[in-house]
Structures are given as C-alpha cells and as structure tokens.
Design a protein around this motif. Sequence first.
Motif, PDB file in Angstrom:
ATOM      1  N   ALA A 248       0.826  -1.210   0.000  1.00  0.00           N
ATOM      2  CA  ALA A 248       0.000   0.000   0.000  1.00  0.00           C
ATOM      3  C   ALA A 248       0.859   1.258   0.000  1.00  0.00           C
ATOM      4  CB  ALA A 248      -0.943  -0.013   1.205  1.00  0.00           C
ATOM      5  N   LEU A 249       1.945   1.260   0.788  1.00  0.00           N
ATOM      6  CA  LEU A 249       2.841   2.413   0.788  1.00  0.00           C
ATOM      7  C   LEU A 249       3.484   2.582  -0.586  1.00  0.00           C
ATOM      8  CD1 LEU A 249       4.617   2.081   4.265  1.00  0.00           C
ATOM      9  CD2 LEU A 249       2.687   3.547   3.659  1.00  0.00           C
ATOM     10  N   TRP A 250       3.919   1.468  -1.180  1.00  0.00           N
ATOM     11  CA  TRP A 250       4.486   1.538  -2.526  1.00  0.00           C
ATOM     12  C   TRP A 250       3.461   2.105  -3.496  1.00  0.00           C
ATOM     13  CZ3 TRP A 250       2.725  -0.580  -7.040  1.00  0.00           C
ATOM     14  CH2 TRP A 250       3.577  -0.496  -8.141  1.00  0.00           C
ATOM     15  N   TRP A 251       2.234   1.621  -3.394  1.00  0.00           N
ATOM     16  CA  TRP A 251       1.180   2.033  -4.327  1.00  0.00           C
ATOM     17  C   TRP A 251       0.907   3.535  -4.226  1.00  0.00           C
ATOM     18  CZ3 TRP A 251      -1.523  -1.991  -7.059  1.00  0.00           C
ATOM     19  CH2 TRP A 251      -2.479  -1.512  -7.938  1.00  0.00           C
ATOM     20  N   ILE A 252       0.851   4.020  -3.002  1.00  0.00           N
ATOM     21  CA  ILE A 252       0.590   5.442  -2.798  1.00  0.00           C
ATOM     22  C   ILE A 252       1.651   6.304  -3.478  1.00  0.00           C
ATOM     23  CG2 ILE A 252       0.687   7.260  -1.027  1.00  0.00           C
ATOM     24  CD1 ILE A 252      -0.926   5.354   0.771  1.00  0.00           C
ATOM     25  N   TYR A 253       2.900   5.909  -3.329  1.00  0.00           N
ATOM     26  CA  TYR A 253       3.996   6.725  -3.861  1.00  0.00           C
ATOM     27  C   TYR A 253       4.164   6.547  -5.370  1.00  0.00           C
ATOM     28  CZ  TYR A 253       8.664   8.773  -4.311  1.00  0.00           C
ATOM     29  OH  TYR A 253       9.735   9.554  -4.695  1.00  0.00           O
ATOM     30  N   PHE A 254       4.085   5.298  -5.863  1.00  0.00           N
ATOM     31  CA  PHE A 254       4.486   5.014  -7.236  1.00  0.00           C
ATOM     32  C   PHE A 254       3.335   4.919  -8.238  1.00  0.00           C
ATOM     33  CE2 PHE A 254       8.273   3.581  -4.972  1.00  0.00           C
ATOM     34  CZ  PHE A 254       9.276   4.101  -5.775  1.00  0.00           C
ATOM     35  N   ASP A 255       2.112   4.760  -7.780  1.00  0.00           N
ATOM     36  CA  ASP A 255       1.022   4.540  -8.733  1.00  0.00           C
ATOM     37  C   ASP A 255       0.899   5.681  -9.741  1.00  0.00           C
ATOM     38  OD1 ASP A 255      -1.397   3.277  -9.797  1.00  0.00           O
ATOM     39  OD2 ASP A 255      -2.448   4.945  -8.841  1.00  0.00           O
ATOM     40  N   HIS A 256       0.968   6.893  -9.259  1.00  0.00           N
ATOM     41  CA  HIS A 256       0.814   8.043 -10.163  1.00  0.00           C
ATOM     42  C   HIS A 256       1.725   9.206  -9.783  1.00  0.00           C
ATOM     43  CE1 HIS A 256      -1.023  11.215 -12.567  1.00  0.00           C
ATOM     44  NE2 HIS A 256      -1.164  11.925 -11.468  1.00  0.00           N
ATOM     45  N   SER A 257       1.826   9.477  -8.512  1.00  0.00           N
ATOM     46  CA  SER A 257       2.455  10.728  -8.076  1.00  0.00           C
ATOM     47  C   SER A 257       3.942  10.795  -8.367  1.00  0.00           C
ATOM     48  CB  SER A 257       2.208  10.933  -6.576  1.00  0.00           C
ATOM     49  OG  SER A 257       0.826  11.068  -6.316  1.00  0.00           O
ATOM     50  N   ALA A 258       4.656   9.682  -8.218  1.00  0.00           N
ATOM     51  CA  ALA A 258       6.103   9.717  -8.437  1.00  0.00           C
ATOM     52  C   ALA A 258       6.434  10.127  -9.869  1.00  0.00           C
ATOM     53  CB  ALA A 258       6.725   8.361  -8.105  1.00  0.00           C
ATOM     54  N   GLU A 259       5.723   9.557 -10.844  1.00  0.00           N
ATOM     55  CA  GLU A 259       5.978   9.901 -12.238  1.00  0.00           C
ATOM     56  C   GLU A 259       5.497  11.315 -12.550  1.00  0.00           C
ATOM     57  OE1 GLU A 259       7.207   9.854 -16.104  1.00  0.00           O
ATOM     58  OE2 GLU A 259       7.781   8.584 -14.396  1.00  0.00           O
ATOM     59  N   ALA A 260       4.348  11.695 -11.997  1.00  0.00           N
ATOM     60  CA  ALA A 260       3.859  13.055 -12.217  1.00  0.00           C
ATOM     61  C   ALA A 260       4.838  14.079 -11.647  1.00  0.00           C
ATOM     62  CB  ALA A 260       2.483  13.227 -11.571  1.00  0.00           C
ATOM     63  N   ALA A 261       5.402  13.776 -10.474  1.00  0.00           N
ATOM     64  CA  ALA A 261       6.379  14.683  -9.870  1.00  0.00           C
ATOM     65  C   ALA A 261       7.658  14.736 -10.702  1.00  0.00           C
ATOM     66  CB  ALA A 261       6.688  14.230  -8.446  1.00  0.00           C
ATOM     67  N   ARG A 262       8.083  13.598 -11.236  1.00  0.00           N
ATOM     68  CA  ARG A 262       9.283  13.582 -12.087  1.00  0.00           C
ATOM     69  C   ARG A 262       9.080  14.460 -13.310  1.00  0.00           C
ATOM     70  NH1 ARG A 262      11.677  11.518 -16.441  1.00  0.00           N
ATOM     71  NH2 ARG A 262       9.672  10.751 -17.207  1.00  0.00           N
ATOM     72  N   GLN A 263       7.908  14.373 -13.912  1.00  0.00           N
ATOM     73  CA  GLN A 263       7.630  15.200 -15.082  1.00  0.00           C
ATOM     74  C   GLN A 263       7.550  16.676 -14.711  1.00  0.00           C
ATOM     75  OE1 GLN A 263       4.094  13.667 -16.974  1.00  0.00           O
ATOM     76  NE2 GLN A 263       4.945  11.605 -17.232  1.00  0.00           N
ATOM     77  N   ALA A 264       7.007  16.963 -13.528  1.00  0.00           N
ATOM     78  CA  ALA A 264       6.875  18.359 -13.101  1.00  0.00           C
ATOM     79  C   ALA A 264       8.232  19.004 -12.868  1.00  0.00           C
ATOM     80  CB  ALA A 264       6.025  18.434 -11.839  1.00  0.00           C
ATOM     81  N   ILE A 265       9.121  18.308 -12.189  1.00  0.00           N
ATOM     82  CA  ILE A 265      10.432  18.907 -11.906  1.00  0.00           C
ATOM     83  C   ILE A 265      11.288  18.956 -13.171  1.00  0.00           C
ATOM     84  CG2 ILE A 265      11.573  16.763 -11.180  1.00  0.00           C
ATOM     85  CD1 ILE A 265      13.067  18.373  -9.081  1.00  0.00           C
TER      86      ILE A 265
END
Length: 391
Positions: A248-265
């Motif tokens: 669940a912790l992995w899912w929260i971080y990696f499902d969408h937000s990690a990639e969206a944050a990578r694209q944002a920065i």
Amino acid sequence: MTSPGGRPDVLRGPEDARVTTIELFFDVVYVLAVTQLTELLLHRLHPAGVADAAVLLLAVWWAWVDTAWITNWFDPDQPRVRVLLIGLMGISLVMSSALPEAYGDRGLWFAVAYVALSVGRSLFVASALARRSNLHRNFQRLLVWRTVSAPLWLAGGFASGPLRLGLWVAAVAIDSAAAACGFYVPGWGRSRPAEWAINGAHLAERARLFVIIALGESILVTGTVFGALRHDWATLAALASAFLGSVALWWIYFDHSAEAARQAIAVAEEPGRLGRSGYTYLHIPMVAGVIVTAVGDDRTLHHPTGESDPAVIGSVLGGPVLFLAGFLLFKSAILGVRSRTHLTAVIVLVALGPLGLVLNPLALSALSTAVVATAAARSTLLVARTVRHPG
C-alpha cells in the motif's frame, strides 16, 4: 538545465537523466544502512532511543542525498567521478557498519566516516568546478558549513552518553539547515535555488530508488523475522498485514504521483527549488515512515496476539502517519496538490491510537493496513476518474 561550469570531461550532458550502474552500485551500501537503522530503532523503542535513531537517520540521509546531487552534475561514468563514488561507497560501508554501536564503542568510527564523506566530497567538487561558476562558490559555501559541523561530529565520537547525543544533535541540525539557509556564509552571501542547475528527472529517479531501497528493506526484515518464527495462523496473518501494508505504501507513492512529480520537476523553471524542498527535505519523513513501519511489523510478528504497549502502538500507527504526512507535503510542494484522501488517512490513523490500548498488535496492524490500503485505492480511483473526465 544550464551548464554548471567546470571541466567538461567530468560533467553530465544537459539532457542526461539516466541513472548509471555505478550509482545503483553505490546505493547497495545504503540497503545496509537502512537495515542497521531499523535494527537500532527496534532495540531503542523509547523517547531517547527514537532521538538516537533520528539523528543517525538524518546523517545517513545527508550522506546519500548530497552524493545524489553531485552525480546530477558530474558524469559517474567518467573515471575520476567513478573513483570518487567508489571511495565514497567504501567510506559509507564503514559508516553503515558502525550504526548499531554508534552510541557505544563505534561512535568515533561513525563520526570519522561521516566527516570524511561530507568534507571530502565537497573538496572534490570544489576542485572540479570552474572557479568562476556559481556552483563553485556554492560548494565553497557548503564546504564551510560541513567544516563547521565536523568538529561537533568528531567531539561526539570522543564523548559518551547524553553528551554524545547533544553534540550530534547540534551537528546534524547544522547539516540539515545548510540548504534551507542557502548555504549562507558571511561575506559570500547565500546561494539561490535558481543557480542550482540540476536535471530534475535524474534527481527524481534517484529519490524514487531510495524509497524502493527502504521498502525493500522493510520486506526483507519481515520475511527474515517470519522465517525464524513458529508458523501459525496468527503469524501468517501478521505477515500478510505487513506485506500488504508495504504494498500500500508503494502504491501510494508510485502509482501516479512519483511519475507526475518527475515530469513536473523536469520542466520546472527552477528545478533546484523543487529539488531542495520535495526531494532533499520532504523525502525524509517518508523514508523514516517506512523504517518505523518495519519496526512495527517486527514487533507484531513476534507477539501478534499479545498486548499492544505504547512502543507497538507508536510504531504500527506512527510509521504510516510519518509516510503519509511526508507524502502530503511532497505532493503539495511538487504538484501543488492537497490530497484530502491522504489527510483523512492520517487523521484516522492518529485517532486509532487510543483504540490500540484495547487491541492486540495483529488487530491494530490490520486496521492500519486497511486505512493505508483504502487511501491507496481511493487515490487511484480519483486519478482514473480525472483521466476519463478531465473537465
């Protein structure tokens, strides 16, 4: 990303966001560091012990993240940079191996290794950059800050008991404040994030890999403990709860937000500012949360149907709270998103604290996992709904 100025044979190309094999090899040492921190906290589940572990976690984090910033600018495949990383890796191994006895007989070993990492790394970078570049002055400032904290680390290594902790708290406070203060030095002024020409996609990927390290260590600890215990329905249920909680912790971080944050920065006008807030500071509570969660899983596996003492309640619920709080701040800083779903999960987990006094560790762990898993599922559904109906 603009060029930081320096010797072109050691600098990365401006669009080079790849994570090299030597960087991944370097990270292997920090698997040991996270494991050692988990073990240390497991045997120090009291307020003073938590403070001990927090100081060492911050030291380990600065040792790793400062190197991640350096490999953002310098090409790790170049011989001199590769030799630097191998040297830092060896020193990190000494530092990591000393963690369990850092407040005992190995305090000086830990302090010397940490100072060698922080000061030596800054010396290398300052010598490799063009003297008139912004980053050269920036690393001169950083070297001053690390040199100021170094005597406190070393003095703590010679001291013992509360005095060691006090000296190291002061030292890690200086190291932690450096970037937030723009590495201000009288006469030289401060560095501005606009001057930190980084490749945001690379830094985001490095941070994501460290989260994987922490989650992987958590699963490793869970599996090792389960393998050494008598297998019955209670321990099997505790294993399932621990495993699903990590998922669940992995899912929260990696499902969408990690990639969206990578694209944002990656496309940000000032990636250095986002790199400082989102990836240098706000990943700390998330990594701490995974470590604390692993401690709670260990305690639950050993006594799933026993009584939930304050240490069990604090670790089983506190780990996910730390992770989610850090994640909330991270999303806000990078994506400008304030997630009600994850905020609600934090509130529910905190509210479960008094209930832990009447529940056994297994029941408390199951409830904690259910809350985090629900937050993960709801977040995914909201993202899918937004994609289908963007208006």
